[in-house]
Design an enzyme around this catalytic site. Structure first.
Site, PDB file in Angstrom:
ATOM      1  N   GLU A  24       0.829  -1.211   0.000  1.00  0.00           N
ATOM      2  CA  GLU A  24       0.000   0.000   0.000  1.00  0.00           C
ATOM      3  C   GLU A  24       0.864   1.263   0.000  1.00  0.00           C
ATOM      4  O   GLU A  24       2.072   1.211   0.263  1.00  0.00           O
ATOM      5  CB  GLU A  24      -0.939   0.013   1.210  1.00  0.00           C
ATOM      6  CG  GLU A  24      -0.215  -0.022   2.541  1.00  0.00           C
ATOM      7  CD  GLU A  24      -0.979   0.666   3.662  1.00  0.00           C
ATOM      8  OE1 GLU A  24      -1.479   1.788   3.459  1.00  0.00           O
ATOM      9  OE2 GLU A  24      -1.026   0.083   4.757  1.00  0.00           O
ATOM     10  N   VAL A 105      -5.429   0.423   3.108  1.00  0.00           N
ATOM     11  CA  VAL A 105      -5.602  -1.032   2.973  1.00  0.00           C
ATOM     12  C   VAL A 105      -6.842  -1.331   2.127  1.00  0.00           C
ATOM     13  O   VAL A 105      -6.788  -2.133   1.190  1.00  0.00           O
ATOM     14  CB  VAL A 105      -5.695  -1.705   4.366  1.00  0.00           C
ATOM     15  CG1 VAL A 105      -6.162  -3.156   4.250  1.00  0.00           C
ATOM     16  CG2 VAL A 105      -4.347  -1.624   5.078  1.00  0.00           C
ATOM     17  N   ALA A 140     -12.992   1.620   7.005  1.00  0.00           N
ATOM     18  CA  ALA A 140     -13.545   0.900   5.857  1.00  0.00           C
ATOM     19  C   ALA A 140     -12.684  -0.322   5.502  1.00  0.00           C
ATOM     20  O   ALA A 140     -13.127  -1.191   4.729  1.00  0.00           O
ATOM     21  CB  ALA A 140     -13.647   1.839   4.656  1.00  0.00           C
ATOM     22  N   LYS A 158      -3.045  -1.654  15.686  1.00  0.00           N
ATOM     23  CA  LYS A 158      -2.448  -0.865  16.774  1.00  0.00           C
ATOM     24  C   LYS A 158      -3.440  -0.667  17.903  1.00  0.00           C
ATOM     25  O   LYS A 158      -4.639  -0.564  17.659  1.00  0.00           O
ATOM     26  CB  LYS A 158      -2.103   0.533  16.238  1.00  0.00           C
ATOM     27  CG  LYS A 158      -0.754   0.627  15.658  1.00  0.00           C
ATOM     28  CD  LYS A 158      -0.253   2.063  15.705  1.00  0.00           C
ATOM     29  CE  LYS A 158       1.108   2.100  15.066  1.00  0.00           C
ATOM     30  NZ  LYS A 158       1.079   2.499  13.673  1.00  0.00           N
TER      31      LYS A 158
HETATM   32  N1  PSU Z   1      -2.222   1.685  10.791  1.00  0.00           N
HETATM   33  C1  PSU Z   1      -0.877   1.773  10.864  1.00  0.00           C
HETATM   34  N2  PSU Z   1      -0.194   2.366   9.841  1.00  0.00           N
HETATM   35  C2  PSU Z   1      -0.840   2.877   8.742  1.00  0.00           C
HETATM   36  C3  PSU Z   1      -2.268   2.761   8.683  1.00  0.00           C
HETATM   37  C4  PSU Z   1      -2.919   2.157   9.715  1.00  0.00           C
HETATM   38  O1  PSU Z   1      -0.297   1.321  11.819  1.00  0.00           O
HETATM   39  O2  PSU Z   1      -0.189   3.416   7.846  1.00  0.00           O
HETATM   40  C5  PSU Z   1      -2.987   3.283   7.478  1.00  0.00           C
HETATM   41  C6  PSU Z   1      -3.342   2.135   6.508  1.00  0.00           C
HETATM   42  O3  PSU Z   1      -3.235   2.618   5.192  1.00  0.00           O
HETATM   43  C7  PSU Z   1      -4.794   1.850   6.842  1.00  0.00           C
HETATM   44  C8  PSU Z   1      -5.291   3.232   7.148  1.00  0.00           C
HETATM   45  O4  PSU Z   1      -5.510   1.261   5.785  1.00  0.00           O
HETATM   46  O5  PSU Z   1      -4.242   3.845   7.865  1.00  0.00           O
HETATM   47  C9  PSU Z   1      -6.577   3.223   7.932  1.00  0.00           C
HETATM   48  O6  PSU Z   1      -7.095   4.495   8.002  1.00  0.00           O
HETATM   49  P1  PSU Z   1      -8.566   4.749   8.576  1.00  0.00           P
HETATM   50  O7  PSU Z   1      -8.458   4.410  10.031  1.00  0.00           O
HETATM   51  O8  PSU Z   1      -8.799   6.197   8.327  1.00  0.00           O
HETATM   52  O9  PSU Z   1      -9.472   3.852   7.818  1.00  0.00           O
END
Ligand code: PSU
Ligand code: MN
Length: 302
Positions: A24, A105, A140, A158
């Site tokens: 990604e 992702v 999502a 995390k």
């Molecule tokens: N968690 C991490 N590192 C990241 C991400 C999540 O430890 O870089 C990134 C990934 O691209 C994941 C996105 O798909 O954040 C999720 O964002 P949101 O919570 O806004 O869906």
């Protein structure tokens, strides 16, 4: 698909049923600071190659879904200050308006699937945020895992997130979640989260068999392989937890909402616990290596 642009290396690999691993780009643009993000993106590609597969880093550039970026495109994403963070909802907009954007992702799974890539390595997937009762903030990524047939290798999620609730939603959505050689769901910096897993695979072969079986059964959706960080790079939970508490408090005060929440928390944690960045790099590399091994087993004709 006139919006799709595959590198010739990836195109050839797919045509010849050689293993390919998607990577990604939000981890580059919004997940790590420069220059670690650039170096890591290149190291991830190398790790995939060293383990016998072809890397395909994915992003949208000038409205084209690119599968397989070159070094200058990766550098651009690593340095760009205001690049869009694309999840499922944003993807058609970025393509239609011919914009640039890094894929989360969820969006990386969609794009990988356009091209026929089956395996994808990341650091951590998104999940149910703490405070979800008020914010309704659920990534999502989770819904995507229930729809799109990609095997995703991650180090769990995390603990900026509510891990038990994340696992509940994954169960509700019918996502097959397996530990890699573990029955504990890992929490990114730590091999454990306190949440247990019912299912595990103990080799790349078993993971590949799981993927093939799900496909054969005609079932929708992906597989989440939770690969714990190695013991030597693990950071004790209490060290990170203080930083996480502080980051969450600050996000609330600053009224950070929506897609800014995750990048804000990630950068705050690295600011407060500098060794977190190194751990993040290590676990991502380990996921890339495992993903490549699984991709190889998937391509072996059985
Ligand atoms: N968690 C991490 N590192 C990241 C991400 C999540 O430890 O870089 C990134 C990934 O691209 C994941 C996105 O798909 O954040 C999720 O964002 P949101 O919570 O806004 O869906
Ligand atoms: Mn969100």
């Amino acid at each position: 698909m006139d919006f799709l642009e595959m590198s010739s290396e990836v195109k050839n690999a797919l045509k010849n049923s050689q293993p390919v691993v998607a990577l990604e780009s939000t981890i580059i643009s919004h997940g790590m600071p420069y220059p670690t993000n650039f170096e890591t993106a290149l190291e991830l590609e190398k790790e995939v190659r060293d383990n016998g597969a072809v890397p395909a880093t994915i992003a949208v550039i000038g409205g084209k879904v690119k599968i397989g970026l070159n070094e200058s495109e990766i550098e651009y994403l690593a340095k760009a200050k205001k690049i869009m963070k694309l999840s499922r909802m944003d993807l058609p907009y970025a393509v239609s308006k011919k914009l640039d954007g890094a894929t989360t992702v969820a969006a990386t799974m969609i794009c990988a699937n356009f091209g026929g890539v089956k395996v994808f390595a990341t650091g951590g997937v998104g999940g149910v945020h703490r405070g979800v009762n008020e914010t309704f903030d659920i990534s999502a990524d989770l819904v995507e895992l229930s729809k799109t047939p990609i095997l995703v290798v991650s180090a769990g999620v995390k603990s900026i997130l509510d891990i038990p609730k994340t696992l509940e939603i994954l169960e509700t959505l019918g996502v097959t979640v397996v530990g890699y050689k573990t029955q504990d769901f890992p929490s990114f910096y730590s091999t454990k989260s306190g949440s247990r897993l019912q299912m595990h695979v103990d080799s790349p072969y078993e993971a590949a068999e799981l993927y093939k079986t799900k496909k054969k059964m005609g079932m929708d959706g992906g597989i989440l392989v939770a690969n714990p960080i190695s013991k030597e790079h693990e950071i004790p939970n209490d060290v990170v937890n203080n930083a996480i508490e502080q980051a969450l408090k600050e996000a609330k005060i600053k009224k950070i909402i929506g897609k800014e929440v995750t990048p804000f928390l990630l950068s705050k944690i690295v600011e407060l616990v500098p060794q977190a960045l190194e751990a993040n790099v290590h676990l991502a590399l380990s996921n890339a290596a495992l993903a490549a091994k699984i991709a190889k087993k998937i391509e072996i004709r059985s």
